[in-house]
Scaffold this motif. Structure first.
Motif, PDB file in Angstrom:
ATOM      1  N   ASP A  26       1.044  -0.972   0.160  1.00 31.24           N
ATOM      2  CA  ASP A  26       0.652   0.260   0.011  1.00 31.24           C
ATOM      3  C   ASP A  26       1.043   1.394  -0.045  1.00 31.24           C
ATOM      4  OD1 ASP A  26      -2.347  -1.748  -0.308  1.00 31.24           O
ATOM      5  OD2 ASP A  26      -2.711  -1.177   1.876  1.00 31.24           O
ATOM      6  N   GLN A  27       1.867   1.230   0.728  1.00 26.57           N
ATOM      7  CA  GLN A  27       3.014   2.225   1.125  1.00 26.57           C
ATOM      8  C   GLN A  27       3.936   2.975  -1.335  1.00 26.57           C
ATOM      9  OE1 GLN A  27       3.481   4.610   2.806  1.00 26.57           O
ATOM     10  NE2 GLN A  27       5.586   6.187   2.186  1.00 26.57           N
ATOM     11  N   LEU A  28       3.979   1.540  -1.039  1.00 24.94           N
ATOM     12  CA  LEU A  28       4.472   1.486  -2.721  1.00 24.94           C
ATOM     13  C   LEU A  28       2.891   2.194  -3.684  1.00 24.94           C
ATOM     14  CD1 LEU A  28       6.029  -1.135  -3.125  1.00 24.94           C
ATOM     15  CD2 LEU A  28       7.515   1.168  -2.536  1.00 24.94           C
ATOM     16  N   LEU A  29       1.890   1.761  -3.523  1.00 24.48           N
ATOM     17  CA  LEU A  29       0.882   2.266  -4.602  1.00 24.48           C
ATOM     18  C   LEU A  29       1.224   4.086  -4.281  1.00 24.48           C
ATOM     19  CD1 LEU A  29      -1.644  -1.084  -4.634  1.00 24.48           C
ATOM     20  CD2 LEU A  29       0.597   0.033  -5.987  1.00 24.48           C
ATOM     21  N   ARG A  30       0.804   3.692  -2.598  1.00 25.18           N
ATOM     22  CA  ARG A  30       0.628   4.681  -2.823  1.00 25.18           C
ATOM     23  C   ARG A  30       1.685   6.886  -3.075  1.00 25.18           C
ATOM     24  NH1 ARG A  30      -1.508   3.598   2.484  1.00 25.18           N
ATOM     25  NH2 ARG A  30       0.943   3.920   3.496  1.00 25.18           N
ATOM     26  N   LEU A  54      -5.368  -7.289 -10.110  1.00 24.90           N
ATOM     27  CA  LEU A  54      -4.354  -5.907 -10.075  1.00 24.90           C
ATOM     28  C   LEU A  54      -5.443  -4.688  -9.423  1.00 24.90           C
ATOM     29  CD1 LEU A  54      -3.815  -6.184 -13.834  1.00 24.90           C
ATOM     30  CD2 LEU A  54      -2.248  -6.075 -12.322  1.00 24.90           C
ATOM     31  N   ARG A  55      -4.653  -4.361  -8.512  1.00 25.18           N
ATOM     32  CA  ARG A  55      -4.691  -3.071  -7.714  1.00 25.18           C
ATOM     33  C   ARG A  55      -3.802  -2.204  -7.702  1.00 25.18           C
ATOM     34  NH1 ARG A  55      -3.845  -2.592  -2.487  1.00 25.18           N
ATOM     35  NH2 ARG A  55      -2.044  -4.311  -1.464  1.00 25.18           N
ATOM     36  N   ASP A  56      -4.499  -0.664  -8.046  1.00 27.61           N
ATOM     37  CA  ASP A  56      -3.533   0.501  -7.362  1.00 27.61           C
ATOM     38  C   ASP A  56      -4.422   1.491  -6.339  1.00 27.61           C
ATOM     39  OD1 ASP A  56      -6.258   1.964  -8.210  1.00 27.61           O
ATOM     40  OD2 ASP A  56      -5.969   3.014 -10.236  1.00 27.61           O
ATOM     41  N   ALA A  57      -3.311   2.477  -6.035  1.00 22.78           N
ATOM     42  CA  ALA A  57      -4.013   3.116  -5.189  1.00 22.78           C
ATOM     43  C   ALA A  57      -5.395   3.726  -4.549  1.00 22.78           C
ATOM     44  CB  ALA A  57      -3.054   4.532  -5.094  1.00 22.78           C
ATOM     45  N   ALA A  58      -6.258   3.629  -5.865  1.00 21.33           N
ATOM     46  CA  ALA A  58      -7.673   3.343  -5.587  1.00 21.33           C
ATOM     47  C   ALA A  58      -7.934   2.514  -5.388  1.00 21.33           C
ATOM     48  CB  ALA A  58      -8.103   4.042  -6.730  1.00 21.33           C
TER      49      ALA A  58
END
Length: 385
Positions: A26-30, A54-58
């Motif tokens: 989560d930290q990397l995505l943010r 697959l996921r991104d920060a949202a």
């Protein structure tokens, strides 16, 4: 958008500590704009499929399923991982692909898959293991089979929780640590002694994003784990946690060592290294123990037993490690074992190990006599097929 002249940067985040792993991802995505996390959930393997997300920060971007391959969830992951990463690379919109491995998947195998099959489209930029310091010792000391813990990646998976966690921890050059109220000084000392060369950073630190792009070499990483040239820990003693480095030039008597195996295996939370048996004087043997379970394997010949012409085929790191440890009489043949644990009885352990070596008379009898000693390890090293 990333520089089109380079492959898609890929960072692997591994570890049995799923909450810590999620926090690091989560930290990397943010903190890395344009980053995407790819995760294969192997917990559904019993139903015949592996779920890909697959996921991104949202949040979640897409999901799907991939069938098992040879009744093996890890095999399905290997078959699906690179094509998915290549698709992200082809889009040109992803700046960083974060591969979040499932609980018991070991990063070494996946790192080598990405490098071997990713071609110019992918660039493995680092491997990170996420850690809750309070769980290091409980995981390391867990001798349960992964199947018993619901973490097996295949029906034939015979790994234990302890040895799997040890490899996850020791392979990664970066450890992402979560804040844990339950962790104490002993937990942190144990972690530092198990992997003293690792870069430790907070799972929520800004530095994690920078380290995700730091670079990674699979050949160097593999060599650092191989028993012939492993970067083993040094002597240490802090907060009730100690590391004993036991180094000797005389071979073990096979029967005396075999009789002491249970005591030696249980003497420390973690032990590893290379050793030398008198009845197999040309064979480098690997010692790997965690969770009360010991694995002993043939790791190939000592370099001293090879003809000079064969040295050219030996990797440079292996030759360099042997040169640093060379002895006029025995070459690179030696005992080099490392034991790390809270409450370690260093003196008693060293005495027990010394008692398993050849006596002066046995040593003086020479190699031909050594080879005739009882082959106590034959059942471990030469299993009947």
């Amino acid at each position: 958008m990333r520089d089109e002249r380079t492959g898609l940067p890929v960072v692997i985040v591994a570890g049995l500590h799923s909450d810590a792993r999620k926090e690091a991802v989560d930290q990397l995505l943010r903190t890395v704009p344009g980053s995407i996390a790819l995760h294969h959930d192997l917990s559904t393997a019993a139903d015949g499929t592996v779920r890909r997300t697959l996921r991104d920060a949202a949040g979640e971007v897409s999901s799907g399923e991939t069938p098992l391959v040879n009744d093996c969830a890890c095999c399905a992951l290997r078959e699906d991982l690179v094509p998915e990463l290549a698709r992200l690379a082809a889009s040109g919109l992803t700046r960083l692909a974060v591969v979040e491995l499932w609980d018991s998947v070991e990063p070494k195998a996946m790192a080598e898959v990405v490098v071997a099959h990713g071609g110019d489209a992918l660039e493995l930029t680092n491997v990170i293991t996420a850690v809750d310091p309070a769980l290091v010792l409980p995981c390391l000391g867990n001798g349960d089979d992964l199947a018993e813990a619901g973490l097996a990646a295949a029906a034939t998976d015979q790994r234990t929780v302890g040895d799997t966690w040890a490899r996850q921890l020791e392979y990664a050059p970066v450890l992402a640590l979560v804040d844990s109220e339950d962790a104490d000084d002993a937990d942190r000392a144990l972690l530092a002694q198990l992997h003293p060369t690792a870069r430790q950073v907070g799972a929520r630190s800004a530095e994690l994003a920078r380290l995700a792009f730091a670079g990674f070499d699979v050949e160097t990483a593999a060599a650092a784990q191989h028993p012939s040239c492993a970067l083993l820990p040094q002597e240490a003693d802090e907060a009730g946690v100690a590391t004993l480095v036991w180094h000797r030039r005389r071979p073990f008597h096979p029967e005396r060592l075999y009789e002491a195996l249970e005591d030696l295996t249980c003497a420390a939370a973690r032990s590893r290294g290379r050793f030398w048996l008198a009845d197999r004087p040309d064979t480098l043997l690997a010692w790997d123990a965690a969770g009360g379970a010991l694995c002993v394997e043939n790791a190939g010949p000592w370099l001293a037993s090879l003809p000079d012409a064969a040295w050219e085929m030996v990797p440079a790191m292996r030759r360099a490690a042997a040169a640093l440890d060379w002895h006029a009489e025995h070459g690179d043949c030696c005992q080099h074992l490392v034991f790390t644990s809270p409450g370690l009885d260093r003196e008693g352990l060293a005495q027990l190990l010394d008692s398993c070596l050849l006596t002066d008379a046995e040593y003086a009898s020479g190699r031909e006599a050594w080879r005739r000693l009882p082959g106590a390890f034959d059942s471990l090293l030469d299993p009947v097929s």
